[in-house]
Design a protein around this motif. Sequence first.
Motif, PDB file in Angstrom:
ATOM      1  N   SER A  81       0.823  -1.206   0.000  1.00  0.00           N
ATOM      2  CA  SER A  81       0.000   0.000   0.000  1.00  0.00           C
ATOM      3  C   SER A  81       0.862   1.263   0.000  1.00  0.00           C
ATOM      4  O   SER A  81       1.832   1.362   0.758  1.00  0.00           O
ATOM      5  N   GLY A  82       0.513   2.194  -0.879  1.00  0.00           N
ATOM      6  CA  GLY A  82       1.252   3.439  -0.967  1.00  0.00           C
ATOM      7  C   GLY A  82       2.603   3.323  -1.627  1.00  0.00           C
ATOM      8  O   GLY A  82       3.377   4.291  -1.670  1.00  0.00           O
ATOM      9  N   TYR A  83       2.912   2.147  -2.178  1.00  0.00           N
ATOM     10  CA  TYR A  83       4.238   1.933  -2.766  1.00  0.00           C
ATOM     11  C   TYR A  83       4.147   1.333  -4.175  1.00  0.00           C
ATOM     12  O   TYR A  83       4.295   2.064  -5.156  1.00  0.00           O
ATOM     13  N   ILE A  84       3.864   0.030  -4.280  1.00  0.00           N
ATOM     14  CA  ILE A  84       3.825  -0.606  -5.601  1.00  0.00           C
ATOM     15  C   ILE A  84       2.758  -1.700  -5.683  1.00  0.00           C
ATOM     16  O   ILE A  84       2.330  -2.251  -4.669  1.00  0.00           O
ATOM     17  N   VAL A  85       2.386  -2.017  -6.923  1.00  0.00           N
ATOM     18  CA  VAL A  85       1.575  -3.196  -7.265  1.00  0.00           C
ATOM     19  C   VAL A  85       2.370  -3.950  -8.319  1.00  0.00           C
ATOM     20  O   VAL A  85       2.589  -3.438  -9.416  1.00  0.00           O
ATOM     21  N   GLN A  86       2.825  -5.143  -7.989  1.00  0.00           N
ATOM     22  CA  GLN A  86       3.725  -5.897  -8.863  1.00  0.00           C
ATOM     23  C   GLN A  86       3.077  -7.180  -9.364  1.00  0.00           C
ATOM     24  O   GLN A  86       2.399  -7.881  -8.614  1.00  0.00           O
ATOM     25  N   GLY A  87       3.299  -7.500 -10.639  1.00  0.00           N
ATOM     26  CA  GLY A  87       2.742  -8.736 -11.195  1.00  0.00           C
ATOM     27  C   GLY A  87       3.380  -9.124 -12.509  1.00  0.00           C
ATOM     28  O   GLY A  87       4.432  -8.630 -12.897  1.00  0.00           O
TER      29      GLY A  87
END
Length: 200
Positions: A81-87
């Motif tokens: 949260s508040g940083y990254i969404v990785q996939g």
Amino acid sequence: MLKALFFSLILLSAPSLAAKKTDDGSHVQPDNYYPRVKLETSMGDIVIELDRRRAPITVNNFLRYVDKRSYDDTLFQRIISGYIVQGGGYTLDYEEKSSYPAIFNESGNGLKNERYTVAMARQNDPHTATRQFFFNLDDNDNLDPGRTWGYTVFGTVVEGYDVVDAMGEVETEYKALLGFADAPVENVILKKATVLPPIM
């Protein structure tokens, strides 16, 4: 006779050479410096615009995975949260997907890891990015190059900001059996990635 044989060999080898040359993704809308890709996720649709002028190697690499439908039905497996969404690298069963060879790090291209930009994930070695990518949920200047290599930004979100924000707020947990930290409790899925027609 020898001349005819020579030309026959050229004709036989030409298709394979051409296939190898264009397998880097450069064949996907080759004259478009800013191709757009639609990401259909379990939380809604996102459209990203890629920057081939600033990050040609990275954009072509990303496009070849899209072109081969290799991002379809993959997970966003790491969300902070508040940083990254990785996939982009794991199946729905958390099995790692095969990758092309790692690419050169283009983090010095002038693009910054600002909110809603898209960048390549990598290991500690700077030139280890393959297929995983992430959305920046904030201005993450700690990921930009300085005295050391940064993380290559290669595009930005142009539609679906609310979807990216919602992804960043999902509940996460540590999956002990897999050794995954910051994994969503409920799967966040990239259902389909498609290259959109060029904007005329």
